[in-house]
Design a protein around this motif. Structure first.
Motif, mmCIF file in Angstrom:
data_model
loop_
_atom_site.group_PDB
_atom_site.id
_atom_site.type_symbol
_atom_site.label_atom_id
_atom_site.label_comp_id
_atom_site.label_asym_id
_atom_site.label_seq_id
_atom_site.Cartn_x
_atom_site.Cartn_y
_atom_site.Cartn_z
ATOM 1 N N LEU A 346 45.721 -1.554 13.832
ATOM 2 C CA LEU A 346 46.762 -2.420 14.384
ATOM 3 C C LEU A 346 47.550 -3.127 13.287
ATOM 4 C CD1 LEU A 346 45.308 -4.203 17.538
ATOM 5 C CD2 LEU A 346 46.916 -2.310 17.425
ATOM 6 N N ALA A 347 48.845 -3.277 13.534
ATOM 7 C CA ALA A 347 49.702 -3.996 12.598
ATOM 8 C C ALA A 347 49.347 -5.474 12.522
ATOM 9 C CB ALA A 347 51.161 -3.832 13.010
ATOM 10 N N LEU A 348 48.556 -5.943 13.469
ATOM 11 C CA LEU A 348 48.142 -7.349 13.464
ATOM 12 C C LEU A 348 47.406 -7.706 12.183
ATOM 13 C CD1 LEU A 348 48.289 -9.801 15.400
ATOM 14 C CD2 LEU A 348 46.018 -9.165 16.222
ATOM 15 N N THR A 349 46.758 -6.715 11.552
ATOM 16 C CA THR A 349 46.019 -6.999 10.315
ATOM 17 C C THR A 349 46.957 -7.409 9.183
ATOM 18 O OG1 THR A 349 46.115 -4.657 9.692
ATOM 19 C CG2 THR A 349 44.192 -5.378 10.941
ATOM 20 N N LEU A 350 48.238 -7.050 9.293
ATOM 21 C CA LEU A 350 49.190 -7.425 8.251
ATOM 22 C C LEU A 350 49.415 -8.933 8.182
ATOM 23 C CD1 LEU A 350 51.938 -4.659 8.702
ATOM 24 C CD2 LEU A 350 50.158 -4.771 6.938
ATOM 25 N N PHE A 351 49.112 -9.641 9.267
ATOM 26 C CA PHE A 351 49.348 -11.087 9.309
ATOM 27 C C PHE A 351 48.170 -11.885 8.753
ATOM 28 C CE2 PHE A 351 52.155 -9.106 12.287
ATOM 29 C CZ PHE A 351 53.315 -9.856 12.259
ATOM 30 N N HIS A 352 47.087 -11.196 8.390
ATOM 31 C CA HIS A 352 45.918 -11.868 7.813
ATOM 32 C C HIS A 352 46.315 -12.540 6.497
ATOM 33 C CE1 HIS A 352 41.640 -12.448 6.984
ATOM 34 N NE2 HIS A 352 41.899 -12.051 5.733
ATOM 35 N N PRO A 353 45.817 -13.723 6.188
ATOM 36 C CA PRO A 353 44.812 -14.511 6.917
ATOM 37 C C PRO A 353 45.404 -15.507 7.922
ATOM 38 C CG PRO A 353 45.208 -15.512 4.802
ATOM 39 C CD PRO A 353 46.110 -14.307 4.861
ATOM 40 N N ALA A 354 46.703 -15.397 8.199
ATOM 41 C CA ALA A 354 47.355 -16.389 9.062
ATOM 42 C C ALA A 354 47.245 -16.039 10.549
ATOM 43 C CB ALA A 354 48.829 -16.531 8.688
ATOM 44 N N THR A 355 46.619 -14.901 10.888
ATOM 45 C CA THR A 355 46.598 -14.453 12.285
ATOM 46 C C THR A 355 46.050 -15.497 13.250
ATOM 47 O OG1 THR A 355 46.297 -12.197 11.470
ATOM 48 C CG2 THR A 355 45.927 -12.582 13.814
ATOM 49 N N PRO A 356 44.865 -16.067 13.024
ATOM 50 C CA PRO A 356 44.346 -17.053 13.993
ATOM 51 C C PRO A 356 45.275 -18.247 14.180
ATOM 52 C CG PRO A 356 42.616 -16.358 12.478
ATOM 53 C CD PRO A 356 43.902 -15.830 11.920
ATOM 54 N N SER A 357 45.860 -18.744 13.092
ATOM 55 C CA SER A 357 46.736 -19.909 13.213
ATOM 56 C C SER A 357 48.025 -19.552 13.945
ATOM 57 C CB SER A 357 47.050 -20.496 11.834
ATOM 58 O OG SER A 357 47.709 -19.538 11.025
#
Length: 511
Positions: A346-357
Motif C-alpha cells: 500500500l502507498a500508505l507506507t510512504l507516509f510513515h512515520p507520520a501515518t498515525p498522526s
C-alpha cells in the motif's frame, strides 16, 4: 451559456479539432491571447500618449496639458484593470507536510519529478479526499509566476499500491510537463485562471470589476469551451506520461481503483456509517482509522466485475474534461481487469512515520465537524417519527394534499422509501398538478434504474417550468451514466422544448 448550448458547442468544436488539429490549436491560442487584448491595447494607447506628451521636450516645446491629463487617466485605468485581474487561487486546504515528516513520500515525488522532467513541486499537502491533484496558484494574477501545490488524499493511499500512487502523481505532473508541450501547459494554466476570474467577476466589488465583468463574463465561458477539447486530449497525454514514468498497467490499475473504490466509499462505506445516525446519538467509530481495514475486508464488494462493466459502459459527461474509463484504458492499450487489493504494498507506507498522526488529524477534524450535525440529525429523526405516528393513524385517503406530502417527506427523512413512494403514488392519482411530486417520483424511480422516472421528470417540467433545469439535468445524467448518449440528448431536447413551448401554468400543492 446554458448547458445544452455548451454541449452543442463542444460537439461542434470536437469535430473541428478532429478535422484540423493544428488549425484548431491556433484558434485556441488566438482566443487565449484575446483575454489579454484589453490590457495590451490600453497599454499601447498610454505609451503612444506618453510619447506625444513628452517628445516635444526634446525640441524645446511646451507640455501639452490635455495629453498629460489623458496619461494620468490612462495610468489610473490601467492600474485599476490590473488590480481587478489580480485573481487569487486558493492553495489546497489539506494539511501541509514536510520532507522531514514524510521522507519516503517526498522521495517518491522526487523520483517521479525527475523522470517526467520540468515540473517543480513547491509544497505538498495531505487531504481527506479520495483524490490527488496539483493546484497552480499565480502570484501575479493572470500574468503568472505560478507555484505548484501537490495534494494527495490519504484515503487514496489506503487502496493504491506505491506504483499506482506514483502513476497518479505522474499523471498530475504530466499536465504541467513537456508532455503537453509549452503551449499545452500554458492553455492548461489559462483554463484555471480564467475560470477563477469568471467566478470573481460574478460578484463584482468595484467599478472595474463591473466593467471587465461584462467582457470576461462572455469571454471566459467561450475560452473554457474552446479549450475544453484540448483539455480532454491532455488527459490522454497525462495518462501516457504516467505510463512512461511507471507502466501502463500501473496507471490503468489506478484509474480502475479510482472508479470502483471511490464508488465503494460513497455508496457503501460512508452510507453504512451515516445510516447509524437513527440508532446512535454519536458516531460509533472514526472513519479514517477503519478505512484501510474496510478496503481489505470488503474487497469483494468493490473489486467486482459487475461494477467494472458498469464503469466501462459509462460515457464521460459533457462538462467533464476527463474521458471515460473505457476510453482511457483503450488509449493506454490495456485490457480492463478487475483490480487486486494488495495490503502489503500500500502507498500508505510512504507516509510513515507520520501515518498515525495524519489519520488522527483527519478523524479529529471529521468528528469535530460531524458530531454536532449527527446529534441534530438524530434528534430530527426522533421528532419525525413522532409526527409520522400521528399521520399514520389515518389512511392516505383521509389526508389532504399537504398532509400526504408531509407524510412523504417524513417517510423519506427516516429512510422508509418504499412507503414514501406509495404515498407519492396516492398524491399523483388525485386530480390536479403536482410538479414537485412528479420530480421526486422521477428521481426515486431513476435511483432504482427504472426508466419510468423519465416520464415523471417531463411531467414536472410541463407543470412547472422552473423545474426545467433540475429535472432535465437529472434525466440527462441518468442516461449518460448508462452509456445512452443519444437518448440523453433527446431527453434534454424534450425538456428544452417544454420550456420554450409551455403547455401549462404552475398550479400545485407542492410549491
Amino acid at each position: 451559456m446554458e448547458r445544452h448550448e455548451f454541449s452543442a458547442l463542444i460537439g461542434r468544436l470536437e469535430r473541428q479539432a478532429d478535422d484540423n488539429p493544428q488549425f484548431y490549436a491556433m484558434k485556441v491560442g488566438a482566443l487565449a491571447a484575446l483575454g489579454y487584448a484589453s490590457i495590451f491595447l490600453l497599454a499601447v494607447i498610454i505609451l503612444v500618449t506618453f510619447w506625444y506628451t513628452f517628445s516635444p521636450l526634446l525640441s524645446g516645446e511646451r507640455f501639452r496639458a490635455p495629453l498629460v491629463v489623458a496619461c494620468a487617466v490612462g495610468l489610473i485605468t490601467l492600474v485599476g484593470m490590473i488590480r481587478a485581474l489580480w485573481v487569487r487561487i486558493a492553495e489546497p486546504a489539506g494539511l501541509r507536510v514536510t520532507r522531514e515528516e514524510t521522507p519516503q513520500l517526498f522521495a517518491a515525488i522526487d523520483e517521479v519529478a525527475a523522470k517526467i522532467g520540468g515540473v517543480r513541486v513547491d509544497s505538498v499537502s495531505v487531504s481527506a479526499e479520495f483524490n490527488a491533484c496539483i493546484v497552480q496558484t499565480p502570484s501575479w494574477g493572470i500574468f503568472g509566476n505560478y507555484r505548484n501545490h501537490l495534494e494527495i488524499g490519504l484515503p487514496l493511499a489506503m487502496v493504491l499500491t506505491i506504483d499506482e500512487l506514483k502513476a497518479v502523481i505522474a499523471h498530475e505532473m504530466g499536465h504541467l510537463s513537456q508532455a503537453h508541450g509549452k503551449f499545452g501547459a500554458w492553455i492548461y494554466r489559462q483554463r484555471v485562471t480564467w475560470h477563477a476570474l469568471e467566478s470573481k467577476f460574478s460578484n463584482p466589488v468595484g467599478i472595474f470589476d463591473q466593467i471587465l465583468g461584462a467582457f470576461y463574463g462572455w469571454y471566459a465561458p467561450y475560452f473554457y469551451a474552446y479549450s475544453f477539447v484540448l483539455a480532454r486530449n491532455h488527459e490522454y497525454l497525462a495518462d501516457r506520461a504516467a505510463a512512461n514514468v511507471t507502466s501502463p498497467a500501473a496507471i490503468a490499475a489506478a484509474l480502475t481503483k479510482l472508479e470502483l473504490a471511490g464508488r465503494f466509499l460513497s455508496e457503501v462505506f460512508w452510507k453504512r456509517l451515516y445510516d447509524q445516525v437513527e440508532r446512535q446519538p454519536d458516531p460509533p467509530y472514526m472513519p479514517h482509522a477503519l478505512m484501510p481495514r474496510a478496503f481489505k475486508a470488503a474487497e469483494q464488494q468493490w473489486a467486482r466485475p459487475d461494477w467494472l462493466q458498469q464503469s466501462l459502459r459509462r460515457y464521460a459527461a459533457d462538462d467533464d474534461t476527463h474521458p471515460s474509463l473505457a476510453e482511457r484504458l483503450a488509449a493506454l492499450e490495456v485490457e480492463p481487469v478487475t483490480p487486486v487489493h494488495d495490503p502489503e504494498r500500500l502507498a500508505l507506507t510512504l507516509f510513515h512515520p507520520a501515518t498515525p498522526s495524519l489519520v488522527k488529524f483527519f478523524d479529529d477534524e471529521w468528528q469535530q465537524d460531524t458530531t454536532p450535525k449527527w446529534r441534530k440529525r438524530h434528534t430530527e429523526i426522533a421528532e419525525a417519527k413522532a409526527k409520522l405516528t400521528l399521520l399514520e393513524d389515518a389512511e392516505n385517503a383521509q389526508l389532504n394534499d399537504k398532509e400526504v406530502w408531509e407524510k412523504v417527506l417524513l417517510l423519506l427523512e427516516i429512510d422508509r422509501d418504499v412507503e414514501a413512494m406509495e404515498a407519492l403514488e396516492h398524491i399523483l392519482s388525485r386530480d390536479g398538478e403536482y410538479p414537485r411530486a412528479h420530480l421526486l417520483m422521477g428521481r426515486m424511480l431513476l435511483d432504482r434504474n427504472d426508466d419510468r422516472g423519465l416520464k415523471h421528470l417531463l411531467l414536472a417540467i410541463e407543470q412547472n417550468l422552473e423545474l426545467t433545469d433540475e429535472a432535465g439535468r437529472a434525466g440527462y445524467v441518468y442516461l449518460m451514466r448508462r452509456g445512452r448518449e443519444k437518448e440523453a440528448k433527446r431527453f434534454w431536447g424534450k425538456a428544452q422544448d417544454l420550456y420554450e413551448n409551455p403547455r401549462h401554468m404552475p398550479d400545485s400543492l407542492a410549491e
